[in-house]
Design a protein around this motif. Structure first.
Motif, PDB file in Angstrom:
ATOM      1  N   ILE A  13       0.838  -1.207   0.000  1.00 45.91           N
ATOM      2  CA  ILE A  13       0.000   0.000   0.000  1.00 45.91           C
ATOM      3  C   ILE A  13       0.869   1.252   0.000  1.00 45.91           C
ATOM      4  CG2 ILE A  13      -1.640   1.362   1.372  1.00 45.91           C
ATOM      5  CD1 ILE A  13      -2.801  -1.368   2.348  1.00 45.91           C
ATOM      6  N   LEU A  14       1.901   1.266   0.847  1.00 44.06           N
ATOM      7  CA  LEU A  14       2.786   2.433   0.926  1.00 44.06           C
ATOM      8  C   LEU A  14       3.592   2.605  -0.359  1.00 44.06           C
ATOM      9  CD1 LEU A  14       4.020   2.105   4.616  1.00 44.06           C
ATOM     10  CD2 LEU A  14       2.390   3.770   3.701  1.00 44.06           C
ATOM     11  N   ASP A  15       4.005   1.486  -0.966  1.00 39.56           N
ATOM     12  CA  ASP A  15       4.726   1.559  -2.252  1.00 39.56           C
ATOM     13  C   ASP A  15       3.850   2.199  -3.324  1.00 39.56           C
ATOM     14  OD1 ASP A  15       6.982   0.419  -1.199  1.00 39.56           O
ATOM     15  OD2 ASP A  15       6.600  -1.594  -1.988  1.00 39.56           O
ATOM     16  N   LYS A  16       2.576   1.781  -3.353  1.00 39.09           N
ATOM     17  CA  LYS A  16       1.658   2.330  -4.361  1.00 39.09           C
ATOM     18  C   LYS A  16       1.412   3.824  -4.108  1.00 39.09           C
ATOM     19  CE  LYS A  16      -1.414  -0.440  -6.077  1.00 39.09           C
ATOM     20  NZ  LYS A  16      -1.081  -0.401  -7.532  1.00 39.09           N
ATOM     21  N   LEU A  17       1.296   4.196  -2.836  1.00 37.50           N
ATOM     22  CA  LEU A  17       1.120   5.613  -2.497  1.00 37.50           C
ATOM     23  C   LEU A  17       2.335   6.438  -2.890  1.00 37.50           C
ATOM     24  CD1 LEU A  17      -0.673   5.639   0.976  1.00 37.50           C
ATOM     25  CD2 LEU A  17      -1.446   6.782  -1.102  1.00 37.50           C
ATOM     26  N   ALA A  18       3.524   5.870  -2.681  1.00 38.67           N
ATOM     27  CA  ALA A  18       4.748   6.585  -3.043  1.00 38.67           C
ATOM     28  C   ALA A  18       4.808   6.850  -4.548  1.00 38.67           C
ATOM     29  CB  ALA A  18       5.980   5.794  -2.595  1.00 38.67           C
TER      30      ALA A  18
END
Length: 258
Positions: A13-18
């Motif tokens: 999720i954090l990778d996609k947000l980044a």
């Protein structure tokens, strides 16, 4: 599709947000193949860690300027632990080495310890305060990496001046992070600062991480190094058996301060 556990989902999720700065629950449910109810729980937990902001139907990336991450705040947090870690780090340095310090508050404490040391050193840094701390030390040559000054942090972002790293030999990098876990590696809250730190890790012969115990088993937005990228880990409290075994497996020296 294999089951994805919570920590792995959080990292994805954090990778996609980044990458795209916002996500929807429907989009995540489709790509991760988990229920929307599970994802709502995931997003709530990540919001509680100040890693994202919930929106109607999804989430957005947290603006680092909204967080309590100003350099002055970080500098005062866990001050005694950082002093102990810095003193342990000094003992790993040899005379006439070229070392590199990132812009972290722990690296600044290391610079403070080196200021009056007998070592003759070349210090490469992305930290404005680190450079200023060492500027009056006649036995230390300071090289400041170029970049964009990050407001409120006294650090340089981006890779504008990173080409110099191709022209010098760096014996040891001392770096810190906002979080570390086995799954995510070493992570920070600034995507732009992470890009420079990746270059710093790659340029150094040896990488030493300086991390107080509050950062362990905590993830931030973007990773700049994996466990296999580091050589020494210095912390202020004994780590769990899981991490003792992990460091042994990858031949990483673990130093726990007194």
């Amino acid at each position: 599709m294999k089951k994805i556990f919570a920590q792995e989902r959080h990292k994805l999720i954090l990778d996609k947000l980044a990458q795209q700065r916002s996500v929807t629950i429907k989009e995540l449910a489709s790509s991760l193949n988990v229920s929307e109810a599970t994802l709502r729980t995931d997003l709530t937990k990540l919001e509680q860690q100040n890693l994202l902001r919930r929106t109607h139907g999804g989430a957005i990336l947290v603006d680092p300027n909204e967080l309590d991450t100003s350099f002055s705040t970080r500098q005062m947090k866990n001050k005694d632990e950082k002093v102990a870690i810095a003193k342990a780090a000094v003992k790993t340095i040899l005379n006439n080495q070229c070392i590199m310090l990132d812009a972290s508050s722990t690296a600044l404490e290391l610079a403070h310890q080196l200021k009056d040391s007998p070592y003759r050193l070349t210090v490469v840094t992305s930290g404005l305060k680190v450079a200023m701390e060492l500027n009056d030390s006649p036995q230390i040559t300071v090289i400041l990496l170029g970049g964009i000054v990050k407001q409120g942090s006294c650090s340089l972002e981006g890779t504008l001046g990173a080409e110099i790293l191709n022209k010098i030999h760096v014996d040891q990098l001392f770096t810190s992070s906002n979080g570390f876990s086995e799954e995510a590696g070493f992570t920070d809250f600034s995507v732009y600062e992470v890009e420079l730190k990746k270059r710093m890790v790659k340029a150094a012969t040896k990488t030493t991480v300086l991390l107080d115990h509050t950062k362990i088993d905590r993830n931030s937005i973007a990773a700049f190094a994996e466990i296999t990228d580091i050589d020494t880990f210095i912390t202020d409290q004994p780590v769990s058996d899981k991490y003792v075994e992990l460091f042994k497996k990858h031949h990483i020296e673990l130093i726990v301060t007194d």
